[in-house]
Design a protein around this motif. Structure first.
Motif, PDB file in Angstrom:
ATOM      1  N   PHE A 142     -22.673 102.773 -14.657  1.00 28.47           N
ATOM      2  CA  PHE A 142     -22.585 103.219 -15.416  1.00 28.47           C
ATOM      3  C   PHE A 142     -22.267 104.518 -15.144  1.00 28.47           C
ATOM      4  CE2 PHE A 142     -26.233 100.530 -16.550  1.00 28.47           C
ATOM      5  CZ  PHE A 142     -25.716  99.354 -17.808  1.00 28.47           C
ATOM      6  N   GLU A 143     -23.013 104.386 -13.888  1.00 31.41           N
ATOM      7  CA  GLU A 143     -21.899 106.075 -12.904  1.00 31.41           C
ATOM      8  C   GLU A 143     -20.761 106.027 -13.074  1.00 31.41           C
ATOM      9  OE1 GLU A 143     -23.273 106.567  -9.089  1.00 31.41           O
ATOM     10  OE2 GLU A 143     -25.233 106.634  -9.789  1.00 31.41           O
ATOM     11  N   GLU A 144     -19.781 105.315 -12.796  1.00 36.45           N
ATOM     12  CA  GLU A 144     -18.343 104.941 -12.766  1.00 36.45           C
ATOM     13  C   GLU A 144     -17.657 104.786 -14.587  1.00 36.45           C
ATOM     14  OE1 GLU A 144     -17.339 101.878 -10.194  1.00 36.45           O
ATOM     15  OE2 GLU A 144     -17.810 102.278  -8.396  1.00 36.45           O
ATOM     16  N   CYS A 145     -18.545 104.249 -14.999  1.00 33.70           N
ATOM     17  CA  CYS A 145     -17.700 103.596 -16.618  1.00 33.70           C
ATOM     18  C   CYS A 145     -18.697 103.948 -17.779  1.00 33.70           C
ATOM     19  CB  CYS A 145     -17.721 102.011 -16.665  1.00 33.70           C
ATOM     20  SG  CYS A 145     -17.195 101.310 -18.037  1.00 33.70           S
ATOM     21  N   SER A 146     -17.569 105.107 -18.072  1.00 29.52           N
ATOM     22  CA  SER A 146     -18.604 106.121 -20.260  1.00 29.52           C
ATOM     23  C   SER A 146     -18.788 105.039 -20.698  1.00 29.52           C
ATOM     24  CB  SER A 146     -18.529 107.028 -19.785  1.00 29.52           C
ATOM     25  OG  SER A 146     -16.408 106.787 -20.007  1.00 29.52           O
ATOM     26  N   VAL A 175     -21.556  93.226 -17.048  1.00 30.21           N
ATOM     27  CA  VAL A 175     -22.516  94.929 -17.365  1.00 30.21           C
ATOM     28  C   VAL A 175     -23.419  94.665 -18.674  1.00 30.21           C
ATOM     29  CG1 VAL A 175     -22.995  97.062 -17.957  1.00 30.21           C
ATOM     30  CG2 VAL A 175     -21.769  95.984 -15.699  1.00 30.21           C
ATOM     31  N   LEU A 176     -22.117  93.893 -19.764  1.00 29.45           N
ATOM     32  CA  LEU A 176     -22.631  94.449 -20.847  1.00 29.45           C
ATOM     33  C   LEU A 176     -23.518  92.703 -21.570  1.00 29.45           C
ATOM     34  CD1 LEU A 176     -19.592  95.815 -22.518  1.00 29.45           C
ATOM     35  CD2 LEU A 176     -21.781  96.492 -22.380  1.00 29.45           C
ATOM     36  N   ASP A 177     -22.999  91.543 -21.117  1.00 29.88           N
ATOM     37  CA  ASP A 177     -23.450  90.082 -21.199  1.00 29.88           C
ATOM     38  C   ASP A 177     -25.312  90.412 -20.467  1.00 29.88           C
ATOM     39  OD1 ASP A 177     -21.194  89.551 -21.939  1.00 29.88           O
ATOM     40  OD2 ASP A 177     -20.547  88.312 -20.374  1.00 29.88           O
ATOM     41  N   MET A 203     -15.217  95.426 -24.781  1.00 27.67           N
ATOM     42  CA  MET A 203     -16.075  96.872 -24.177  1.00 27.67           C
ATOM     43  C   MET A 203     -15.484  97.003 -22.649  1.00 27.67           C
ATOM     44  SD  MET A 203     -18.599  99.280 -24.130  1.00 27.67           S
ATOM     45  CE  MET A 203     -19.099  99.346 -26.435  1.00 27.67           C
ATOM     46  N   SER A 204     -14.281  98.252 -22.739  1.00 23.12           N
ATOM     47  CA  SER A 204     -13.931  98.441 -20.816  1.00 23.12           C
ATOM     48  C   SER A 204     -12.602  99.573 -21.089  1.00 23.12           C
ATOM     49  CB  SER A 204     -13.032  96.936 -20.457  1.00 23.12           C
ATOM     50  OG  SER A 204     -12.498  97.841 -19.102  1.00 23.12           O
ATOM     51  N   CYS A 205     -13.219 100.250 -19.763  1.00 20.87           N
ATOM     52  CA  CYS A 205     -12.786 102.130 -20.333  1.00 20.87           C
ATOM     53  C   CYS A 205     -11.435 101.474 -19.086  1.00 20.87           C
ATOM     54  CB  CYS A 205     -13.764 102.644 -19.040  1.00 20.87           C
ATOM     55  SG  CYS A 205     -13.607 101.743 -17.105  1.00 20.87           S
ATOM     56  N   GLY A 206     -10.770 100.205 -18.728  1.00 20.83           N
ATOM     57  CA  GLY A 206     -10.278 100.107 -18.191  1.00 20.83           C
ATOM     58  C   GLY A 206      -9.595 100.496 -16.645  1.00 20.83           C
ATOM     59  N   GLU A 207     -10.738 101.355 -16.380  1.00 27.74           N
ATOM     60  CA  GLU A 207     -10.579 101.207 -15.310  1.00 27.74           C
ATOM     61  C   GLU A 207     -10.905  99.755 -14.325  1.00 27.74           C
ATOM     62  OE1 GLU A 207      -9.213 103.925 -13.689  1.00 27.74           O
ATOM     63  OE2 GLU A 207      -8.960 105.168 -15.918  1.00 27.74           O
ATOM     64  N   PRO A 208     -10.865  99.488 -12.998  1.00 24.54           N
ATOM     65  CA  PRO A 208     -11.227  98.462 -12.544  1.00 24.54           C
ATOM     66  C   PRO A 208     -12.330  99.102 -11.549  1.00 24.54           C
ATOM     67  CG  PRO A 208      -9.394  99.810 -10.520  1.00 24.54           C
ATOM     68  CD  PRO A 208      -9.029 100.211 -12.512  1.00 24.54           C
ATOM     69  N   HIS A 209     -13.457  97.759 -11.583  1.00 17.03           N
ATOM     70  CA  HIS A 209     -14.764  98.351 -10.934  1.00 17.03           C
ATOM     71  C   HIS A 209     -15.225  96.631 -10.505  1.00 17.03           C
ATOM     72  CE1 HIS A 209     -15.489 101.218 -13.731  1.00 17.03           C
ATOM     73  NE2 HIS A 209     -15.199 100.892 -14.290  1.00 17.03           N
ATOM     74  N   GLU A 210     -16.068  97.479  -9.647  1.00 16.91           N
ATOM     75  CA  GLU A 210     -16.806  96.370  -8.265  1.00 16.91           C
ATOM     76  C   GLU A 210     -17.306  95.039  -9.567  1.00 16.91           C
ATOM     77  OE1 GLU A 210     -19.807  95.833  -5.160  1.00 16.91           O
ATOM     78  OE2 GLU A 210     -18.706  97.183  -4.647  1.00 16.91           O
ATOM     79  N   THR A 211     -18.719  95.566 -10.558  1.00 16.20           N
ATOM     80  CA  THR A 211     -18.728  95.154 -11.454  1.00 16.20           C
ATOM     81  C   THR A 211     -17.908  94.768 -12.298  1.00 16.20           C
ATOM     82  OG1 THR A 211     -21.017  94.899 -10.094  1.00 16.20           O
ATOM     83  CG2 THR A 211     -21.285  94.615 -12.077  1.00 16.20           C
ATOM     84  N   ASP A 212     -17.596  94.192 -12.904  1.00 21.51           N
ATOM     85  CA  ASP A 212     -16.717  94.023 -14.293  1.00 21.51           C
ATOM     86  C   ASP A 212     -17.870  94.403 -15.481  1.00 21.51           C
ATOM     87  OD1 ASP A 212     -14.964  92.925 -16.275  1.00 21.51           O
ATOM     88  OD2 ASP A 212     -15.695  91.971 -16.568  1.00 21.51           O
ATOM     89  N   CYS A 213     -17.113  95.031 -16.426  1.00 23.03           N
ATOM     90  CA  CYS A 213     -17.503  95.259 -17.782  1.00 23.03           C
ATOM     91  C   CYS A 213     -18.258  93.790 -18.670  1.00 23.03           C
ATOM     92  CB  CYS A 213     -16.807  96.051 -18.805  1.00 23.03           C
ATOM     93  SG  CYS A 213     -16.337  97.738 -18.118  1.00 23.03           S
ATOM     94  N   ALA A 214     -17.878  93.356 -18.888  1.00 17.50           N
ATOM     95  CA  ALA A 214     -18.016  92.375 -19.601  1.00 17.50           C
ATOM     96  C   ALA A 214     -19.405  91.808 -18.974  1.00 17.50           C
ATOM     97  CB  ALA A 214     -16.764  90.912 -19.335  1.00 17.50           C
TER      98      ALA A 214
END
Length: 98
Positions: free
Chosen positions: A38-42, A14-16, A1-12
């Motif tokens: 979480f503030e950046e990635c809905s 966070v979910l792991d 799962m990813s919103c497609g936007e770059p983040h300092e902490t990767d979605c993977a």
């Protein structure tokens, strides 16, 4: 799962580690990284909210059962072995705990 936007902490990442975050089992610095994410990635925030709701439901429905002392001791012993590196989570899969 990813919103497609770059983040300092990767979605993977966070979910792991979502349950560690939910269970307050990670350092404060990592918690802060997750909160920023979480503030950046809905999509991740939505997943967090869903898992949080499931945890609350399970606690409400099943949180009143007492765990037998010997079972708790076996599970905690197994966790200690895994943390110390003397065993892996896969060791003894399908077999009774020590």
């Amino acid at each position: 799962m990813s919103c497609g936007e770059p983040h300092e902490t990767d979605c993977a990442e966070v979910l792991d580690h979502l349950y560690e975050f939910l269970d307050h089992e990670m350092p404060d610095s990592d918690c802060t990284k997750f909160e920023v994410h979480f503030e950046e990635c809905s999509p991740c925030l939505e997943k967090y909210g869903l898992e949080q709701a499931v945890k609350k439901l399970v606690k409400r429905c099943c949180g009143h059962d007492d765990v037998p002392t010997d079972l708790r001791a076996k599970v905690m012993g197994r966790i200690d072995l895994i943390r110390s590196g003397e065993a892996t989570p896969e060791d003894g899969l399908g077999k009774p705990l020590a």
